[in-house]
Design an enzyme around this catalytic site. Structure first.
Site, PDB file in Angstrom:
ATOM      1  N   ARG A   1       0.762  -1.074   0.031  1.00 18.42           N
ATOM      2  CA  ARG A   1      -0.180  -0.011  -0.049  1.00 18.42           C
ATOM      3  C   ARG A   1       0.922   1.155   0.094  1.00 18.42           C
ATOM      4  O   ARG A   1       1.990   1.263   0.454  1.00 18.42           O
ATOM      5  CB  ARG A   1      -0.831   0.204   1.252  1.00 18.42           C
ATOM      6  CG  ARG A   1      -2.165  -1.082   1.368  1.00 18.42           C
ATOM      7  CD  ARG A   1      -2.983  -0.636  -0.008  1.00 18.42           C
ATOM      8  NE  ARG A   1      -4.377  -1.584  -0.028  1.00 18.42           N
ATOM      9  CZ  ARG A   1      -4.429  -2.760  -0.746  1.00 18.42           C
ATOM     10  NH1 ARG A   1      -3.472  -3.073  -1.326  1.00 18.42           N
ATOM     11  NH2 ARG A   1      -5.481  -3.253  -0.406  1.00 18.42           N
TER      12      ARG A   1
ATOM     13  N   GLU B   1      -3.056   8.326  -3.604  1.00 16.98           N
ATOM     14  CA  GLU B   1      -3.438   7.738  -4.614  1.00 16.98           C
ATOM     15  C   GLU B   1      -4.814   7.958  -5.117  1.00 16.98           C
ATOM     16  O   GLU B   1      -5.714   8.064  -4.377  1.00 16.98           O
ATOM     17  CB  GLU B   1      -3.551   6.087  -4.284  1.00 16.98           C
ATOM     18  CG  GLU B   1      -3.716   5.173  -5.634  1.00 16.98           C
ATOM     19  CD  GLU B   1      -3.322   3.717  -5.103  1.00 16.98           C
ATOM     20  OE1 GLU B   1      -4.270   2.722  -5.447  1.00 16.98           O
ATOM     21  OE2 GLU B   1      -2.216   3.318  -4.505  1.00 16.98           O
TER      22      GLU B   1
ATOM     23  N   HIS C   1      -1.873   0.882  -9.886  1.00 21.25           N
ATOM     24  CA  HIS C   1      -2.557  -0.203  -8.695  1.00 21.25           C
ATOM     25  C   HIS C   1      -2.904  -1.240  -9.635  1.00 21.25           C
ATOM     26  O   HIS C   1      -4.155  -1.785  -9.579  1.00 21.25           O
ATOM     27  CB  HIS C   1      -3.713   0.277  -7.954  1.00 21.25           C
ATOM     28  CG  HIS C   1      -3.893  -0.275  -6.842  1.00 21.25           C
ATOM     29  ND1 HIS C   1      -3.931   0.366  -5.527  1.00 21.25           N
ATOM     30  CD2 HIS C   1      -3.821  -1.776  -6.168  1.00 21.25           C
ATOM     31  CE1 HIS C   1      -4.048  -0.389  -4.414  1.00 21.25           C
ATOM     32  NE2 HIS C   1      -4.084  -1.665  -5.052  1.00 21.25           N
TER      33      HIS C   1
END
Length: 322
Positions: free
Chosen positions: A236, A265, A284
């Protein structure tokens, strides 16, 4: 719970793949179950009232409040930090996750990232765009040290794929005593991590985001790591302090980075990370695989069959709560 043979699929899909494919995969595996797909918000609110098993990417407290008979929520993500876990616990709902679904594809993504930096494909791509036939120096992966932080299904998949390449591996996990498929396993203590970083050529972050891992790789860690090292983050974004990463790249304190996750993000268009030639950014996307729904359906269908046989939610695969 009684052995109810009904299962509700919520409407949100993932990775741009229609959620209908997930519902169909479950129907194929559970011919004796009534597998329903709620395609609208209204259908979700209505169908969830009498559903015994519910599966989906997420569920909010409003929808949960309407679930009168739900005994299991099968989360379609490996992480469950986005779920109202306290509310689910209060209702006595057993929660499972999708751990293991991403192992092969993210393992391949990591290996591809490492090999791209090893053979410096980004340099070759730049010279191709310029139509410039000029040799450049590359390196070998063999003999390198790869440190993998997080030894769950994804970390283990990475380590398994590295095995044929003749590398030394260091695994980092909460309980080092459990060991794992690495040449050496250490815990999350600061001294242990710094000693590992000082020997690391490729740092792979594949751990969940927790209070302990948030900001795990910051300025001190990026000073400690070998200056020829590459950071690969498929965990993450907040596991790495973004400002510290930018500073390390600007100061040539690391060779490069491959980031599939960022903080913030999505990464803003004006963010400096976009401008580095030695940074490979994917949106991602490491989790994408055409086999996602099939692998997930194997887990959820197996648990549904176990519930039907035993009349109980105890001992389910990937059970995270209670």
């Amino acid at each position: 719970m009684t052995a109810r043979r009904d299962l509700l699929v919520l409407r949100t899909g993932t990775h741009g793949t229609p959620v209908e494919e997930y519902a169909e995969a479950l129907r194929e595996r559970l011919p004796d179950y009534d597998v329903r797909l709620a395609r609208t918000p209204a259908a979700e609110r209505e169908e969830i009232r009498d559903a015994g098993i519910v599966t989906g990417m997420t569920i909010d407290e409003d929808l949960l409040s309407r679930a009168e008979k739900m005994a299991v929520f099968a989360c379609a993500y490996a992480g469950t930090g986005h779920l109202p876990m306290d509310a689910l616990a209060e209702r006595g709902v057993t929660v499972t996750n999708a751990s293991g679904v991403h192992g092969p594809n993210i393992g391949e993504h990591v290996l591809g990232s490492i090999l791209a930096f090893t053979r410096r494909f980004h340099v070759g791509e730049r010279r191709q765009r310029r139509r410039e036939w000029r040799h450049y120096q590359a390196t070998e992966l063999q003999g390198s040290t790869v440190t993998v932080v997080g030894m769950g299904a994804i970390g283990e998949a990475v380590l398994e794929r590295l095995e044929p390449f003749g590398v030394e591996t260091i695994g980092v996990r909460y309980t080092a005593e459990k060991g794992g498929p690495a040449d050496e396993v250490v815990g999350f203590g600061e001294d242990a991590i710094h000693e590992a970083l000082a020997r690391t050529d490729y740092l792979v972050l594949a751990c969940p985001l927790t209070d302990e891992t948030r900001g795990l790789i910051g300025r001190e860690e990026l000073v400690t790591i070998d200056p020829d090292a590459v950071v690969v983050n498929v965990a993450r974004g907040p596991v790495v302090e973004t400002d510290a990463l930018v500073s390390a790249l600007r100061s040539n304190r690391i060779r490069g980075a491959a980031v599939d996750v960022t903080d913030p993000e999505p990464l803003p268009e004006e963010h400096p990370l976009w401008g580095f030639e030695n940074v490979r950014i994917t949106p991602h996307n490491a989790g994408h695989t055409p086999a996602y729904y099939d692998r997930l359906a194997d887990i959820v269908a197996g648990n549904a069959e176990r519930i039907a046989e035993n009349g109980s939610t105890e001992g389910l695969r990937n059970q995270v709560h209670p």
